[in-house]
Design a protein around this motif. Structure first.
Motif, mmCIF file in Angstrom:
data_model
loop_
_atom_site.group_PDB
_atom_site.id
_atom_site.type_symbol
_atom_site.label_atom_id
_atom_site.label_comp_id
_atom_site.label_asym_id
_atom_site.label_seq_id
_atom_site.Cartn_x
_atom_site.Cartn_y
_atom_site.Cartn_z
ATOM 1 N N UNK A 172 4.020 -3.762 8.656
ATOM 2 C CA UNK A 172 2.680 -3.946 8.077
ATOM 3 C C UNK A 172 2.331 -2.794 7.134
ATOM 4 N N UNK A 173 2.623 -1.561 7.540
ATOM 5 C CA UNK A 173 2.352 -0.394 6.695
ATOM 6 C C UNK A 173 3.218 -0.434 5.439
ATOM 7 N N UNK A 174 4.471 -0.833 5.585
ATOM 8 C CA UNK A 174 5.364 -0.942 4.423
ATOM 9 C C UNK A 174 4.841 -1.985 3.445
ATOM 10 N N UNK A 175 4.346 -3.117 3.979
ATOM 11 C CA UNK A 175 3.751 -4.117 3.091
ATOM 12 C C UNK A 175 2.537 -3.536 2.367
ATOM 13 N N UNK A 176 1.732 -2.765 3.087
ATOM 14 C CA UNK A 176 0.541 -2.176 2.467
ATOM 15 C C UNK A 176 0.924 -1.252 1.323
ATOM 16 N N UNK A 177 2.041 -0.534 1.480
ATOM 17 C CA UNK A 177 2.536 0.301 0.385
ATOM 18 C C UNK A 177 2.947 -0.569 -0.799
ATOM 19 N N UNK A 178 3.636 -1.678 -0.538
ATOM 20 C CA UNK A 178 4.031 -2.601 -1.608
ATOM 21 C C UNK A 178 2.805 -3.079 -2.377
ATOM 22 N N UNK A 179 1.803 -3.505 -1.641
ATOM 23 C CA UNK A 179 0.596 -4.061 -2.250
ATOM 24 C C UNK A 179 -0.187 -3.006 -3.034
ATOM 25 N N UNK A 180 -0.247 -1.790 -2.496
ATOM 26 C CA UNK A 180 -0.966 -0.713 -3.182
ATOM 27 C C UNK A 180 -0.217 -0.266 -4.429
ATOM 28 N N UNK A 181 1.117 -0.209 -4.343
ATOM 29 C CA UNK A 181 1.918 0.103 -5.527
ATOM 30 C C UNK A 181 1.642 -0.897 -6.644
ATOM 31 N N UNK A 182 1.599 -2.172 -6.304
ATOM 32 C CA UNK A 182 1.345 -3.198 -7.312
ATOM 33 C C UNK A 182 -0.035 -3.021 -7.940
ATOM 34 N N UNK A 183 -1.027 -2.701 -7.112
ATOM 35 C CA UNK A 183 -2.394 -2.558 -7.630
ATOM 36 C C UNK A 183 -2.563 -1.300 -8.475
#
Length: 318
Positions: A172-183
């Motif tokens: 879940x934290x790794x996904x949050x990093x993916x999503x924040x990187x994209x934003x």
């Protein structure tokens, strides 16, 4: 993940989010993620390699660090005591979910209009959207708020729950990093066209399955709320690809069909008009009531997503 911890982690994290939301005074991993991105970006840009390659290495490095640190936090907590391990994992997953904060942000736009008028509503909506908000019409403000609720149902709820169900807090934290990187770096402008290409593509891949799961969840929620499940599903299937993102259009189209409202269309970004197709072409204009209805649909869809992913996880862990 073992069955006993899994029984508690997702529901407890979800309930925590509904109760607490995102208190600004709390230490939040997502804020640390944002600071890490800002800190390491210039360092990777200086590497003597192609800018796309440096962006890819930058992304992979931060994803590895996110997974490693969250895994070690859970692992060490479990060594101290299994209950402490479960508690740490619950808190980390809670930090990745944003049902309450999404609902509050959308309602703040509606409340600002009622209290102070359109200008204040524009300022409130500018905080939660990427488009230029200073010249948005009243309908444009409403549409922006509804679209944000629809899109972030996937980014802020379904996808984090999906990855937490697969691999617990570290995923879940790794996904949050993916999503924040994209934003933060996934823009198609001169600065990030090449450097942010890899993070943007990885975000597309990560959200591919959750965004399509969302069609069924939103349609079911729409059926329970207003008997609009068929309209929601048909609009999502027919017009979900009418979006610059390969994923965001599906949840937005499902919301358009459920609310019988036209979304999408051209908007200004960074002072430039970006032509975009409308979603829900046959429906009428957005009105203020649609923000409340969108939030109700988002909350019920979030609960259904939790139950679905929790049930799938329990079944496979037996």
């Amino acid at each position: 993940m073992k069955i006993i911890p899994f029984l508690y982690i997702l529901p407890a994290a979800f309930i925590l989010d509904l109760i607490l939301g995102d208190p600004p005074s709390f230490p939040h991993p997502v804020r640390l993620i944002g600071k890490a991105i800002s800190f390491f970006e210039p360092l990777f840009r200086k590497l003597p390699i192609k800018i796309f390659t440096s962006g890819l290495l930058f992304c992979l490095f931060l994803l590895f660090i996110s997974f490693l640190l969250s895994f070690l936090m859970v692992y060490v907590a479990q060594l101290i005591h299994p209950v402490i391990g479960i508690a740490v994992e619950i808190v980390l997953v809670y930090y990745c979910i944003s049902v309450r904060s999404l609902k509050d942000a959308a309602f703040s736009v509606m409340q600002a209009f009622r209290n102070s008028g359109l200008e204040e509503a524009r300022q409130k909506v500018s905080v939660i959207v990427g488009r230029d908000a200073k010249n948005l019409s009243e309908e444009g403000v409403i549409r922006a708020a509804v679209e944000t609720v629809a899109e972030n149902l996937v980014d802020g709820v379904i996808s984090p729950l999906f990855f937490a169900a697969i691999g617990g807090a570290p995923f879940a934290i790794t996904y949050k990093m993916i999503n924040t990187l994209d934003s933060m770096v996934g823009y198609k402008n001169e600065k990030y066209m090449d450097f942010g290409k890899a993070p943007a593509k990885i975000d597309d891949v990560a959200n591919y399955i959750p965004s399509r799961i969302s069609i069924f969840i939103i349609s079911f929620a729409a059926q329970l709320l207003w008997c609009k499940g068929i309209s929601s599903f048909k609009t999502a299937v027919k017009e979900g690809s009418n979006h610059s993102s390969p994923n965001s259009g599906y949840s937005e189209a499902a919301f358009a069909g459920a609310l019988s409202v036209k979304l999408g269309g051209p908007n200004y970004y960074g002072g430039q008009l970006v032509p975009k197709p409308y979603i829900g072409i046959e429906f009428g204009k957005a009105q203020w009531i649609h923000i409340k209805k969108a939030c109700n649909l988002m909350v019920l869809s979030s609960i259904l997503a939790l139950l679905f992913l929790w049930g799938i996880g329990v079944t496979f862990l037996k």
